[in-house]
Design a protein around this motif. Structure first.
Motif, PDB file in Angstrom:
ATOM      1  N   MET A   1     -14.830 -36.224 -35.391  1.00 28.84           N
ATOM      2  CA  MET A   1     -14.912 -34.768 -35.232  1.00 28.84           C
ATOM      3  C   MET A   1     -13.580 -34.257 -34.731  1.00 28.84           C
ATOM      4  SD  MET A   1     -18.505 -34.013 -33.271  1.00 28.84           S
ATOM      5  CE  MET A   1     -18.601 -32.227 -33.263  1.00 28.84           C
ATOM      6  N   GLY A   2     -13.309 -33.016 -35.004  1.00 32.38           N
ATOM      7  CA  GLY A   2     -12.094 -32.411 -34.475  1.00 32.38           C
ATOM      8  C   GLY A   2     -12.233 -32.199 -32.978  1.00 32.38           C
ATOM      9  N   LEU A   3     -11.146 -32.415 -32.248  1.00 27.96           N
ATOM     10  CA  LEU A   3     -11.183 -32.216 -30.803  1.00 27.96           C
ATOM     11  C   LEU A   3     -11.498 -30.754 -30.476  1.00 27.96           C
ATOM     12  CD1 LEU A   3     -10.670 -33.190 -27.894  1.00 27.96           C
ATOM     13  CD2 LEU A   3      -8.251 -32.741 -28.248  1.00 27.96           C
ATOM     14  N   LYS A   4     -10.898 -29.872 -31.265  1.00 25.48           N
ATOM     15  CA  LYS A   4     -11.089 -28.444 -31.034  1.00 25.48           C
ATOM     16  C   LYS A   4     -12.559 -28.063 -31.188  1.00 25.48           C
ATOM     17  CE  LYS A   4      -9.155 -24.172 -32.820  1.00 25.48           C
ATOM     18  NZ  LYS A   4      -8.196 -23.640 -33.788  1.00 25.48           N
ATOM     19  N   GLU A   5     -13.143 -28.616 -32.205  1.00 25.62           N
ATOM     20  CA  GLU A   5     -14.565 -28.378 -32.483  1.00 25.62           C
ATOM     21  C   GLU A   5     -15.425 -28.712 -31.262  1.00 25.62           C
ATOM     22  OE1 GLU A   5     -17.253 -30.160 -35.926  1.00 25.62           O
ATOM     23  OE2 GLU A   5     -15.118 -30.544 -36.229  1.00 25.62           O
ATOM     24  N   ILE A   6     -15.132 -29.876 -30.685  1.00 24.60           N
ATOM     25  CA  ILE A   6     -15.909 -30.338 -29.539  1.00 24.60           C
ATOM     26  C   ILE A   6     -15.663 -29.460 -28.322  1.00 24.60           C
ATOM     27  CG2 ILE A   6     -16.000 -32.205 -27.803  1.00 24.60           C
ATOM     28  CD1 ILE A   6     -15.964 -34.169 -30.092  1.00 24.60           C
ATOM     29  N   LEU A   7     -14.405 -29.122 -28.088  1.00 19.84           N
ATOM     30  CA  LEU A   7     -14.070 -28.308 -26.913  1.00 19.84           C
ATOM     31  C   LEU A   7     -14.646 -26.905 -27.038  1.00 19.84           C
ATOM     32  CD1 LEU A   7     -10.369 -29.359 -26.233  1.00 19.84           C
ATOM     33  CD2 LEU A   7     -12.431 -30.151 -25.085  1.00 19.84           C
ATOM     34  N   LEU A   8     -14.676 -26.385 -28.255  1.00 20.28           N
ATOM     35  CA  LEU A   8     -15.171 -25.019 -28.443  1.00 20.28           C
ATOM     36  C   LEU A   8     -16.674 -24.885 -28.228  1.00 20.28           C
ATOM     37  CD1 LEU A   8     -13.045 -23.560 -31.357  1.00 20.28           C
ATOM     38  CD2 LEU A   8     -13.345 -22.557 -29.088  1.00 20.28           C
ATOM     39  N   GLU A   9     -17.356 -26.016 -28.148  1.00 24.55           N
ATOM     40  CA  GLU A   9     -18.792 -25.960 -27.887  1.00 24.55           C
ATOM     41  C   GLU A   9     -19.080 -25.622 -26.426  1.00 24.55           C
ATOM     42  OE1 GLU A   9     -20.677 -29.517 -29.236  1.00 24.55           O
ATOM     43  OE2 GLU A   9     -20.140 -29.131 -31.323  1.00 24.55           O
ATOM     44  N   ALA A  10     -18.060 -25.700 -25.594  1.00 22.95           N
ATOM     45  CA  ALA A  10     -18.232 -25.397 -24.177  1.00 22.95           C
ATOM     46  C   ALA A  10     -18.583 -23.923 -23.997  1.00 22.95           C
ATOM     47  CB  ALA A  10     -16.952 -25.733 -23.432  1.00 22.95           C
ATOM     48  N   LYS A  11     -19.471 -23.675 -23.036  1.00 22.67           N
ATOM     49  CA  LYS A  11     -19.896 -22.298 -22.822  1.00 22.67           C
ATOM     50  C   LYS A  11     -18.967 -21.554 -21.858  1.00 22.67           C
ATOM     51  CE  LYS A  11     -24.307 -23.639 -22.322  1.00 22.67           C
ATOM     52  NZ  LYS A  11     -24.159 -24.880 -23.099  1.00 22.67           N
ATOM     53  N   ASP A  12     -18.267 -22.281 -20.999  1.00 24.63           N
ATOM     54  CA  ASP A  12     -17.330 -21.641 -20.096  1.00 24.63           C
ATOM     55  C   ASP A  12     -16.204 -22.597 -19.756  1.00 24.63           C
ATOM     56  OD1 ASP A  12     -18.325 -23.399 -18.056  1.00 24.63           O
ATOM     57  OD2 ASP A  12     -20.073 -22.077 -17.934  1.00 24.63           O
ATOM     58  N   ARG A  13     -15.280 -22.122 -18.918  1.00 31.04           N
ATOM     59  CA  ARG A  13     -14.101 -22.940 -18.669  1.00 31.04           C
ATOM     60  C   ARG A  13     -14.400 -24.205 -17.868  1.00 31.04           C
ATOM     61  NH1 ARG A  13      -8.682 -20.573 -16.926  1.00 31.04           N
ATOM     62  NH2 ARG A  13      -9.895 -19.416 -15.401  1.00 31.04           N
ATOM     63  N   ILE A  14     -15.385 -24.094 -16.973  1.00 32.54           N
ATOM     64  CA  ILE A  14     -15.755 -25.283 -16.197  1.00 32.54           C
ATOM     65  C   ILE A  14     -16.248 -26.382 -17.139  1.00 32.54           C
ATOM     66  CG2 ILE A  14     -17.286 -26.217 -14.402  1.00 32.54           C
ATOM     67  CD1 ILE A  14     -15.484 -24.224 -13.153  1.00 32.54           C
ATOM     68  N   GLU A  15     -17.122 -25.960 -18.069  1.00 32.42           N
ATOM     69  CA  GLU A  15     -17.652 -26.940 -19.012  1.00 32.42           C
ATOM     70  C   GLU A  15     -16.522 -27.503 -19.870  1.00 32.42           C
ATOM     71  OE1 GLU A  15     -20.978 -25.708 -21.430  1.00 32.42           O
ATOM     72  OE2 GLU A  15     -21.199 -27.706 -22.290  1.00 32.42           O
ATOM     73  N   LEU A  16     -15.602 -26.633 -20.250  1.00 29.79           N
ATOM     74  CA  LEU A  16     -14.459 -27.078 -21.058  1.00 29.79           C
ATOM     75  C   LEU A  16     -13.696 -28.190 -20.335  1.00 29.79           C
ATOM     76  CD1 LEU A  16     -12.184 -26.900 -23.219  1.00 29.79           C
ATOM     77  CD2 LEU A  16     -11.224 -25.033 -21.881  1.00 29.79           C
ATOM     78  N   ILE A  17     -13.438 -27.956 -19.052  1.00 32.88           N
ATOM     79  CA  ILE A  17     -12.672 -28.946 -18.279  1.00 32.88           C
ATOM     80  C   ILE A  17     -13.446 -30.262 -18.186  1.00 32.88           C
ATOM     81  CG2 ILE A  17     -11.811 -29.490 -15.957  1.00 32.88           C
ATOM     82  CD1 ILE A  17     -11.181 -26.373 -15.808  1.00 32.88           C
ATOM     83  N   VAL A  18     -14.753 -30.131 -17.931  1.00 34.12           N
ATOM     84  CA  VAL A  18     -15.570 -31.348 -17.806  1.00 34.12           C
ATOM     85  C   VAL A  18     -15.605 -32.105 -19.133  1.00 34.12           C
ATOM     86  CG1 VAL A  18     -17.871 -32.243 -17.301  1.00 34.12           C
ATOM     87  CG2 VAL A  18     -16.954 -30.374 -15.950  1.00 34.12           C
ATOM     88  N   VAL A  19     -15.766 -31.371 -20.230  1.00 35.57           N
ATOM     89  CA  VAL A  19     -15.800 -32.016 -21.551  1.00 35.57           C
ATOM     90  C   VAL A  19     -14.451 -32.673 -21.841  1.00 35.57           C
ATOM     91  CG1 VAL A  19     -15.992 -31.635 -24.047  1.00 35.57           C
ATOM     92  CG2 VAL A  19     -17.593 -30.526 -22.495  1.00 35.57           C
ATOM     93  N   PHE A  20     -13.381 -31.963 -21.504  1.00 30.52           N
ATOM     94  CA  PHE A  20     -12.039 -32.491 -21.748  1.00 30.52           C
ATOM     95  C   PHE A  20     -11.820 -33.795 -20.960  1.00 30.52           C
ATOM     96  CE2 PHE A  20      -7.320 -32.427 -21.466  1.00 30.52           C
ATOM     97  CZ  PHE A  20      -7.063 -32.386 -22.828  1.00 30.52           C
ATOM     98  N   LEU A  21     -12.267 -33.785 -19.703  1.00 30.82           N
ATOM     99  CA  LEU A  21     -12.160 -34.998 -18.880  1.00 30.82           C
ATOM    100  C   LEU A  21     -12.988 -36.139 -19.478  1.00 30.82           C
ATOM    101  CD1 LEU A  21     -12.358 -33.610 -15.239  1.00 30.82           C
ATOM    102  CD2 LEU A  21     -10.412 -34.765 -16.301  1.00 30.82           C
ATOM    103  N   ALA A  22     -14.181 -35.766 -19.970  1.00 30.44           N
ATOM    104  CA  ALA A  22     -15.060 -36.777 -20.561  1.00 30.44           C
ATOM    105  C   ALA A  22     -14.395 -37.418 -21.774  1.00 30.44           C
ATOM    106  CB  ALA A  22     -16.393 -36.146 -20.959  1.00 30.44           C
ATOM    107  N   VAL A  23     -13.730 -36.552 -22.585  1.00 31.09           N
ATOM    108  CA  VAL A  23     -13.034 -37.050 -23.780  1.00 31.09           C
ATOM    109  C   VAL A  23     -11.914 -38.000 -23.364  1.00 31.09           C
ATOM    110  CG1 VAL A  23     -11.489 -36.393 -25.680  1.00 31.09           C
ATOM    111  CG2 VAL A  23     -13.608 -35.128 -25.293  1.00 31.09           C
ATOM    112  N   LEU A  24     -11.126 -37.604 -22.374  1.00 27.34           N
ATOM    113  CA  LEU A  24     -10.019 -38.450 -21.909  1.00 27.34           C
ATOM    114  C   LEU A  24     -10.537 -39.788 -21.393  1.00 27.34           C
ATOM    115  CD1 LEU A  24      -7.723 -35.911 -20.008  1.00 27.34           C
ATOM    116  CD2 LEU A  24      -7.419 -36.837 -22.301  1.00 27.34           C
ATOM    117  N   GLU A  25     -11.659 -39.721 -20.647  1.00 31.68           N
ATOM    118  CA  GLU A  25     -12.239 -40.945 -20.092  1.00 31.68           C
ATOM    119  C   GLU A  25     -12.712 -41.871 -21.209  1.00 31.68           C
ATOM    120  OE1 GLU A  25     -11.966 -41.791 -17.137  1.00 31.68           O
ATOM    121  OE2 GLU A  25     -13.454 -43.363 -16.787  1.00 31.68           O
TER     122      GLU A  25
END
Lengths: 233, 171
Positions: free
Chosen positions: A187-211
């Motif tokens: 999947m595209g990274l952008k696609e996954i990040l854009l599913e976040a509902k707010d910035r907090i979720e975005l950060i958590v998802v981004f961290l999850a991806v990095l992990e």
């Protein structure tokens, strides 16, 4: 001159393994186990293990006490109908467990045979001449751009949604992201990040991806100026 | 362009087994012609001068090294799971056949804990866990795509039917 004696004791994987061995040894019907015979021999085996200084796993002890308890109940005189029924039930349960265990052993045997055959065959894959573009760790500006872009989009959304920071955890997002990717493969990274509902979720998802990337579960590649996340199998 | 060589290149280069449908989409060659080309490739590679063979998995194709060279191929392979212990095989087999299954269910059937084995199998990426929808949301274990790839199977159902025919070595 001292003489050394070597005692050998057959190895059993677990209590059910030993129990099945004893039942077979006495040629008993698995549905009608002679508890008193089995209980004594089971205990005897444990005692021999102890004498040889082999640590006895807790499941053996548990099974031994179950068998001894059952044996003592059987030996008790003047049993009520209720007691007899209870003994019957306990024996039935034991038989059922043993039958299920035997079934599992059978499955495992077949599975092993098939697995051994497969392990002799290795899949062959060649790399194309034009190799895939990988990410240059010294040039992460594009990744930063992407994050900032999504962050901006979500900032607008934040006005609508209320933030509850405790809603998200990196661990659960890792599971969620990995599950999604396992289904789709990539999947595209952008696609996954854009599913976040707010910035907090975005950060958590981004961290999850990095992990997940760090744990070698996902790979991040670039293709046509896009970041693609892929499951590593 | 030689179509047979093209099909061969695509099967070799694909990350996973590639289907005739997919090959047709990429090359524009009809499925009937593709089937004929694939059959020709398979016959050519079955010759003993080749070390690899074409294998059909479900509706897809891939190249595998021939079993007689396994001992040597293993030395350069990076699969890294050739030495599974009997207990690991037991648990893996049970998850493959009865999964999704919880840790507790495995414990009950084996009469002892499977925790360490589950962890090792997960590290080898042969099984994965996911929260179930059952009461208490326990983790359920299933086998992974990696195991299906190692077994060269398209689906577990197909595999279970196939294995049912096998007679195990020991009684």
């Amino acid at each position: 001159m001292t003489q050394e004696f070597v005692f050998t004791l057959p190895h059993f994987e677990g209590s059910l393994d030993l129990l099945l061995y004893l039942v077979k040894k006495h040629e008993m019907d698995i549905r009608d186990i002679k508890i008193s015979v089995i209980a004594d021999e089971f205990l005897d085996y444990i005692n021999r293990m102890k004498r040889l200084d082999i640590s006895v796993a807790s499941d053996f002890m548990l099974m031994a006490s179950t068998l001894m308890e059952l044996k003592s109940k059987i030996l008790l005189p003047n049993k009520s109908i209720e007691d007899i029924e209870k003994i019957k039930q306990a024996k039935k349960e034991l038989s059922e467990r043993l039958i299920a265990y035997q079934e599992m052993k059978k499955i495992a045997g077949k599975f092993k045979k098939r697995l051994d055959e497969s392990l002799k065959l290795h899949s062959v894959k060649v790399k194309g001449e034009k190799s895939e573009m990988t990410i240059d760790p010294n040039n992460l500006s594009k990744l930063k751009e992407l994050f900032e872009h999504v962050s901006k989009v979500l900032k607008a959304r934040e006005k609508v949604y209320k933030i509850r920071s405790e809603k998200y955890s990196v661990a659960s997002k890792m599971e969620e992201v990995y599950g999604k990717l396992e289904k789709k493969g990539k999947m595209g990274l952008k696609e996954i990040l854009l599913e976040a509902k707010d910035r907090i979720e975005l950060i958590v998802v981004f961290l999850a991806v990095l992990e997940l990337i760090r744990l070698n579960k996902l790979s991040l590649k670039t293709a046509n100026e896009k970041y693609i996340l892929e499951v590593i199998e | 362009m030689n179509s047979k060589a093209l099909v061969e290149a695509l099967i070799f280069a694909s990350n996973k087994p590639i289907s005739i449908r997919n090959l047709s989409k990429i090359t524009g060659i009809s499925k009937t012609v593709l089937q004929k080309l694939i059959d020709e490739i398979r016959i050519e590679y079955s010759d003993q001068k080749h070390g690899v063979m074409l294998k059909k998995v479900g509706e897809s194709y891939l190249f595998l090294t021939k079993p007689e060279y396994h001992e040597y191929v293993e030395k350069v392979s990076d699969r890294g799971i050739s030495n599974l212990t009997p207990s690991q095989i037991e648990v893996l087999a049970y998850i493959a056949f009865k999964g999704p299954i919880t840790r507790k269910e495995l414990h009950e059937i084996r009469g002892k804990s499977a925790d360490n084995i589950l962890r090792d199998l997960q590290n080898m990426r042969l099984i994965s866990k996911r929260r179930s929808k059952r009461k208490g949301k326990p983790y359920e274990y299933t086998v992974t795509k990696k195991l299906r790839e190692i077994l060269h199977i398209a689906s577990m159902e197909e595999f279970i039917n196939e294995v049912a025919e096998i007679s195990p070595d020991d009684s």
